[in-house]
Structures are given as C-alpha cells and as structure tokens.
Design an enzyme around this catalytic site. Structure first.
Site, PDB file in Angstrom:
ATOM      1  N   ASP A   1       2.697  16.495  -0.975  1.00 40.25           N
ATOM      2  CA  ASP A   1       3.602  17.188  -0.048  1.00 40.25           C
ATOM      3  C   ASP A   1       4.948  16.475   0.106  1.00 40.25           C
ATOM      4  O   ASP A   1       5.930  17.085   0.526  1.00 40.25           O
ATOM      5  CB  ASP A   1       2.951  17.309   1.343  1.00 40.25           C
ATOM      6  CG  ASP A   1       1.953  18.449   1.399  1.00 40.25           C
ATOM      7  OD1 ASP A   1       1.865  19.225   0.436  1.00 40.25           O
ATOM      8  OD2 ASP A   1       1.253  18.561   2.430  1.00 40.25           O
TER       9      ASP A   1
ATOM     10  N   ARG B   1       7.565  27.370   8.552  1.00 40.89           N
ATOM     11  CA  ARG B   1       6.104  27.284   8.564  1.00 40.89           C
ATOM     12  C   ARG B   1       5.656  25.851   8.824  1.00 40.89           C
ATOM     13  O   ARG B   1       4.524  25.626   9.243  1.00 40.89           O
ATOM     14  CB  ARG B   1       5.526  27.760   7.234  1.00 40.89           C
ATOM     15  CG  ARG B   1       5.546  29.269   7.038  1.00 40.89           C
ATOM     16  CD  ARG B   1       4.787  29.677   5.789  1.00 40.89           C
ATOM     17  NE  ARG B   1       3.665  28.785   5.585  1.00 40.89           N
ATOM     18  CZ  ARG B   1       3.391  28.138   4.445  1.00 40.89           C
ATOM     19  NH1 ARG B   1       4.149  28.314   3.403  1.00 40.89           N
ATOM     20  NH2 ARG B   1       2.363  27.341   4.369  1.00 40.89           N
TER      21      ARG B   1
ATOM     22  N   LYS C   1       1.160  19.521  11.528  1.00 39.88           N
ATOM     23  CA  LYS C   1       0.707  20.884  11.183  1.00 39.88           C
ATOM     24  C   LYS C   1      -0.673  20.827  10.523  1.00 39.88           C
ATOM     25  O   LYS C   1      -1.584  21.565  10.888  1.00 39.88           O
ATOM     26  CB  LYS C   1       1.706  21.523  10.213  1.00 39.88           C
ATOM     27  CG  LYS C   1       1.180  22.758   9.511  1.00 39.88           C
ATOM     28  CD  LYS C   1       2.221  23.400   8.611  1.00 39.88           C
ATOM     29  CE  LYS C   1       2.175  22.972   7.171  1.00 39.88           C
ATOM     30  NZ  LYS C   1       1.089  23.551   6.374  1.00 39.88           N
ATOM     31  N   ASN C   2      -0.811  19.920   9.548  1.00 42.33           N
ATOM     32  CA  ASN C   2      -2.053  19.918   8.764  1.00 42.33           C
ATOM     33  C   ASN C   2      -3.242  19.341   9.519  1.00 42.33           C
ATOM     34  O   ASN C   2      -4.375  19.480   9.080  1.00 42.33           O
ATOM     35  CB  ASN C   2      -1.847  19.172   7.440  1.00 42.33           C
ATOM     36  CG  ASN C   2      -0.919  19.955   6.518  1.00 42.33           C
ATOM     37  OD1 ASN C   2      -0.831  21.179   6.611  1.00 42.33           O
ATOM     38  ND2 ASN C   2      -0.210  19.254   5.650  1.00 42.33           N
TER      39      ASN C   2
ATOM     40  N   ARG D   1      -5.078  27.830  -6.812  1.00 42.57           N
ATOM     41  CA  ARG D   1      -5.625  27.070  -5.682  1.00 42.57           C
ATOM     42  C   ARG D   1      -7.035  27.605  -5.409  1.00 42.57           C
ATOM     43  O   ARG D   1      -7.263  28.302  -4.414  1.00 42.57           O
ATOM     44  CB  ARG D   1      -4.718  27.179  -4.451  1.00 42.57           C
ATOM     45  CG  ARG D   1      -3.339  26.588  -4.699  1.00 42.57           C
ATOM     46  CD  ARG D   1      -2.449  26.637  -3.480  1.00 42.57           C
ATOM     47  NE  ARG D   1      -2.734  25.597  -2.519  1.00 42.57           N
ATOM     48  CZ  ARG D   1      -1.987  25.358  -1.433  1.00 42.57           C
ATOM     49  NH1 ARG D   1      -0.925  26.084  -1.202  1.00 42.57           N
ATOM     50  NH2 ARG D   1      -2.308  24.402  -0.585  1.00 42.57           N
TER      51      ARG D   1
ATOM     52  N   CYS E   1       1.512  28.469   0.178  1.00 44.50           N
ATOM     53  CA  CYS E   1       2.536  28.290  -0.850  1.00 44.50           C
ATOM     54  C   CYS E   1       1.938  28.525  -2.237  1.00 44.50           C
ATOM     55  O   CYS E   1       0.808  28.146  -2.501  1.00 44.50           O
ATOM     56  CB  CYS E   1       3.100  26.872  -0.780  1.00 44.50           C
ATOM     57  SG  CYS E   1       4.113  26.584   0.670  1.00 44.50           S
TER      58      CYS E   1
HETATM   59  C1  UD1 Z   1      -3.594  19.786  -0.194  1.00 46.95           C
HETATM   60  C2  UD1 Z   1      -3.429  18.265  -0.232  1.00 46.95           C
HETATM   61  C3  UD1 Z   1      -3.363  17.758   1.197  1.00 46.95           C
HETATM   62  C4  UD1 Z   1      -2.229  18.477   1.930  1.00 46.95           C
HETATM   63  C5  UD1 Z   1      -2.437  19.985   1.851  1.00 46.95           C
HETATM   64  C6  UD1 Z   1      -1.300  20.754   2.517  1.00 46.95           C
HETATM   65  C7  UD1 Z   1      -4.376  16.704  -1.826  1.00 46.95           C
HETATM   66  C8  UD1 Z   1      -5.593  16.201  -2.523  1.00 46.95           C
HETATM   67  N1  UD1 Z   1      -4.539  17.676  -0.934  1.00 46.95           N
HETATM   68  O1  UD1 Z   1      -4.794  20.107   0.480  1.00 46.95           O
HETATM   69  O2  UD1 Z   1      -3.158  16.350   1.230  1.00 46.95           O
HETATM   70  O3  UD1 Z   1      -2.179  18.058   3.262  1.00 46.95           O
HETATM   71  O4  UD1 Z   1      -2.511  20.381   0.473  1.00 46.95           O
HETATM   72  O5  UD1 Z   1      -0.255  20.972   1.689  1.00 46.95           O
HETATM   73  O6  UD1 Z   1      -3.293  16.216  -2.066  1.00 46.95           O
HETATM   74  N2  UD1 Z   1      -9.345  22.403  -5.837  1.00 46.95           N
HETATM   75  C9  UD1 Z   1     -10.276  23.028  -6.630  1.00 46.95           C
HETATM   76  N3  UD1 Z   1     -11.278  23.734  -6.024  1.00 46.95           N
HETATM   77  C10 UD1 Z   1     -11.403  23.807  -4.664  1.00 46.95           C
HETATM   78  C11 UD1 Z   1     -10.430  23.170  -3.869  1.00 46.95           C
HETATM   79  C12 UD1 Z   1      -9.412  22.475  -4.489  1.00 46.95           C
HETATM   80  O7  UD1 Z   1     -10.204  22.983  -7.863  1.00 46.95           O
HETATM   81  O8  UD1 Z   1     -12.342  24.456  -4.181  1.00 46.95           O
HETATM   82  C13 UD1 Z   1      -8.215  21.671  -6.466  1.00 46.95           C
HETATM   83  C14 UD1 Z   1      -6.896  22.408  -6.288  1.00 46.95           C
HETATM   84  O9  UD1 Z   1      -6.694  23.345  -7.299  1.00 46.95           O
HETATM   85  C15 UD1 Z   1      -5.881  21.288  -6.340  1.00 46.95           C
HETATM   86  C16 UD1 Z   1      -6.602  20.148  -5.662  1.00 46.95           C
HETATM   87  O10 UD1 Z   1      -7.996  20.452  -5.781  1.00 46.95           O
HETATM   88  O11 UD1 Z   1      -5.630  20.916  -7.673  1.00 46.95           O
HETATM   89  C17 UD1 Z   1      -6.119  19.942  -4.206  1.00 46.95           C
HETATM   90  O12 UD1 Z   1      -6.880  20.646  -3.413  1.00 46.95           O
HETATM   91  P1  UD1 Z   1      -7.146  20.462  -1.849  1.00 46.95           P
HETATM   92  O13 UD1 Z   1      -7.111  19.052  -1.386  1.00 46.95           O
HETATM   93  O14 UD1 Z   1      -8.361  21.261  -1.601  1.00 46.95           O
HETATM   94  O15 UD1 Z   1      -5.908  21.241  -1.307  1.00 46.95           O
HETATM   95  P2  UD1 Z   1      -5.567  21.476   0.146  1.00 46.95           P
HETATM   96  O16 UD1 Z   1      -6.756  21.483   1.013  1.00 46.95           O
HETATM   97  O17 UD1 Z   1      -4.636  22.637   0.131  1.00 46.95           O
END
Ligand code: UD1
Length: 418
Positions: free
Chosen positions: A305, A397, A22-23, A121, A116
């Site tokens: 995850d 999802r 998915k990701n 985020r 989620c």
């Molecule tokens: C995250 C997971 C990823 C997983 C995806 C789906 C990590 C590092 N990332 O990716 O492996 O496949 O969820 O569930 O484990 N953050 C900020 N500012 C930003 C972006 C992020 O502060 O602009 C912080 C977030 O608050 C969080 C962390 O960075 O604490 C993880 O963020 P990110 O890797 O961007 O999240 P996803 O892309 O959702």
C-alpha cells in the site's frame, strides 16, 4: 467526481494528527455483528469505505450511527444474512462480513467484493478455510452461499499470509466448537487490532502479530468500547509527501513501528527521521537520493500500500531506484500518469525502475486507484505549476479530509467535486 488541484513547490511545515486506520476499522465493523451488546468505536476515520460498511450494517438490521470519529453499533437486532451486490461492490473489506455472518447466523449469502482493481484478487483461501471449519460453501451464479449447522475448530494452514483470509477465519472460528489454530497467518497490525477487539468483547484469541493465531471456543459476551489504531499508510503517505516536497512535519498519534520499513527507505533517501513512541518528525531538504531496490512483502516487510507513494517521493531522487511488487499483479497503474509529469519510469514485469529527474511539470492526471491517486498528489507537490487529478472518489475512500490536512501543512491543494 472529485477534482484535486495541487500547485507544487511549497515545503511542508507543522504538525498533524494521523487519522484512525481504515484497514483496522473495516474488519472490526464486520466483527461488530458478533457482539451481544453495544459497540462503541473511537478514532474511526470518516471515509467512503466506512460509510459503505455502515450501510451494510444497517441493511443487515443493525443500528449504526456515526458522530464525528465515533461510531455506535448495536447488532442485537440483526435480521439478514444476505448482502446485496451493490453494497458488496463498494469495497474489498465487505468480504469479511462472510466469516462474521457465518459465525453469527450460521449462514451468509453475498457476491464477490469490490475494491481497487489491482489485478486478480481471488478469495479461494478464505473459502477453503471456511470449508475446513465445517461450512458448506457454494459459488452459484455470481453469488457465494455459506452455510454451517455447526462450525468445528481445526488447524488451518494458510499457504500465503492473506490478511483477508486470516480475518475471515478468525471471525468464523470465534463461533466454532473447539480450538482453531491458524498457521501461516498474516501478521499485520490490523490483525492484532481485530484480536484485541474480539477479546474486548469476550472472545479468547491469542497470537496475532505472529504467524500462529489460536482462537479458543468462547463466544462474545458483552458491550465493548474500543479505540482504533493510527493509520500506518496515511502516516507513511504524509512522511513521503514531506520527504518529496521538503520541510519539517511532526506526525502526532502515529505508530512509527507499524511503518518502520517505509521510514528506513526515507532515511536512506536522505531524510532525518526522529521517532518517539507515538509521534515522529520528518525533515527533508527535498533533494533525495535513490535507495537501491525496494521489494513489497507481507508485514513486517515493505507494505504494498505504501509502494505508490514512496515511488512518487523518489521521482526526483538522484540515481536509480528499483521497486519489485510481489503482492498484487497490477499495482503499477499510477506509472503512466506519473510519466505525464515528466517522470522516468521503466516497467519490466513486476519491477519498476525509477530514474530520478531534475524537474517534474504539472499535468492533468486521472486517479487510477486509492494509493495510486495519493501518489499523484504527492508527486504534484513537487511538480512545477499546477497538477489536476480527476478522481472517481478513490482518494476519499482512504484519506480523511486529505486536502485540509495537506493545506494545514502549507501545501496548495484544493478539492472540488462535481
Ligand atoms: C492486502 C495487503 C494488506 C493491505 C490490504 C489493503 C498484503 C499481504 N496484504 O490485503 O496488507 O492492508 O491489501 O490494501 O500485503 N490471495 C489469494 N487468494 C486469497 C486471498 C489472497 O491468492 O484467497 C492473494 C492475492 O491475490 C494477493 C495476495 O494474496 O496476491 C494478497 O492478498 P491479501 O493479503 O488477502 O489481500 P488483502 O486482504 O486485500
């Protein structure tokens, strides 16, 4: 609303193919708006988040068709650069359309993404990187407006290896003038998949999988056919399910190297794991032992995850396991539900302490989020009696026909919707 009913106590036996990731699929679907020809994607899982991405593509004016696990996209007719709020809210990855639309149209208008509820985020790192590439970014009345006459390559240093910010930057940079270097980039396998897709369509990107990615100025050229990699979190979930329930399962079309940290802890807990290049066997007698401390970290560390599903597998393990969550501030939402089964879990800040219990007993639960919901099913497999999980649609999802996959392995799982 989905209702999942699990009758615990059955061991799992047999083999199953791991769904496509998915990701990896979602950022590639966003990237497909850059293609100058057709995109054909194989091994795409049939999931609610994928349907949402297809609806966004169609809204933008693209042709997007699904035939089983294959997708066909033709973005040449794209006419819009604006995504309405209801489509944005369906999933987190909709935010990756920002970099893609900026690269394709020179502008993007959208609202903050859904996904989620795992705590704050923010997308500040995404927006900062796009500004560094020369985009004007304005946040106004709940909307984000990005515009760029011309994007210019530069060096972007990410203070945290955000997966989403790395993906958005790669996509915007593919249309920039001059080279872009991302320092401190995320190293997840899904980033490598995005690089491979961009290169297959004629871009020139290298370094994915390391902390330094270089995007050279060469735009997309032609049509592309691409196969999506196996889903490392779905594979980890099934491995945890077998570890907890006991039995022996073979996971085919898996990429064990992508979730080796999860396999490491399953071995520590007492499972036999035999890995080959693209399949693995998990064998467990269902009597696990605690594994000390697990800390979630950016890849190649232990994936956030997989945290809820490994927690579920260890609820009956002998001894005490501690899980430290460092990625999301609210990623223990499954805990109050798991306690209803009789689990002993103590929460202190960002650490959960799991003291293994001899028995779990079926109960009525509510899925809190995608991986939390999967964790409840894993726990239900080991609970005595029946566990019912009420689910707003979180599990579908991320897991393709999860009831059928588990049932084919011998579990008693039913999904009904109302
Ligand atoms: C995250 C997971 C990823 C997983 C995806 C789906 C990590 C590092 N990332 O990716 O492996 O496949 O969820 O569930 O484990 N953050 C900020 N500012 C930003 C972006 C992020 O502060 O602009 C912080 C977030 O608050 C969080 C962390 O960075 O604490 C993880 O963020 P990110 O890797 O961007 O999240 P996803 O892309 O959702």
């Amino acid at each position: 609303m989905d209702f999942w009913t699990v009758r615990g106590g059955k061991k799992l036996y047999g083999s199953c193919r791991i769904q496509g990731s998915k990701n990896a699929s979602l950022p590639i679907l966003a990237a497909s708006v850059l293609a100058c020809g057709e995109t054909e994607l194989d091994c795409v899982p049939r999931l609610r988040d994928i349907d949402a991405a297809l609806r966004i593509l169609r809204h933008l004016g693209c042709r997007a068709e699904q035939d089983g696990n294959s997708l066909y996209i033709d973005a040449r007719g794209l006419v819009h650069s604006c995504i309405p709020e209801d489509l944005m809210h369906e999933m987190r990855s909709s935010v990756i359309f920002m970099g893609a639309l900026l690269a394709r149209c020179g502008e993007a208008r959208l609202s903050p993404p859904g996904g989620c509820r795992l705590g704050k985020r923010p997308i500040d790192l995404h927006l900062k990187a796009l500004r560094q590439l020369g985009a004007e970014v304005e946040e106004r009345g709940g909307e984000i407006l990005c515009r760029a006459e011309k994007l210019r390559g530069t060096v972007i240093r990410l203070p945290f290896p955000s997966v989403g910010a790395t993906e958005n930057t790669m996509l915007a940079a593919s249309a920039a003038e001059g080279e872009t270097v991302i320092e401190g980039a995320a190293r997840e396998p899904e980033i490598e998949a995005l690089q491979d897709y961009l290169n297959a369509m004629g871009c020139r990107v290298c370094g994915a999988g390391t902390g330094r990615i270089v995007i050279e100025p060469r735009g997309p050229r032609g049509s592309v056919r691409f196969r999506i990699q196996p889903d490392r979190i779905a594979a980890a979930t099934l491995a945890c399910a077998c570890a907890a329930a006991g039995g022996e399962i073979e996971l085919l079309d898996a990429e064990p190297a992508h979730f080796s940290t999860v396999l490491h802890f399953l071995k520590e807990a007492g499972c036999d794991i035999i890995t080959k290049q693209c399949c693995l066997t998990v064998r467990s007698d269902g009597r696990l032992r605690a594994v000390g401390t697990i800390t979630t970290e950016p890849y190649p560390g232990f994936p956030t995850d997989a945290q809820p599903v490994l927690m579920a597998a260890l609820l009956r393990a002998e001894g005490v396991t501690r899980i430290r969550e460092t990625i999301f501030e609210n990623r223990f939402r499954q805990v109050p539900e798991l306690r209803k089964l009789g689990a002993e879990i103590r929460l202190e800040g960002q650490t959960a302490e799991i003291r293994g219990v001899a028995h779990l007993t079926g109960a009525e639960l509510e899925a809190t989020d995608l991986r939390g919901g999967a964790a409840m099913l894993v726990a239900g497999l080991t609970a005595e009696g029946e566990t019912r999980v009420r689910d707003e649609g979180h599990i579908a999802r991320g897991y393709e026909r999860f009831d059928r996959v588990l049932s084919a392995l011998g579990a008693e799982v039913r999904r009904t919707d109302s």
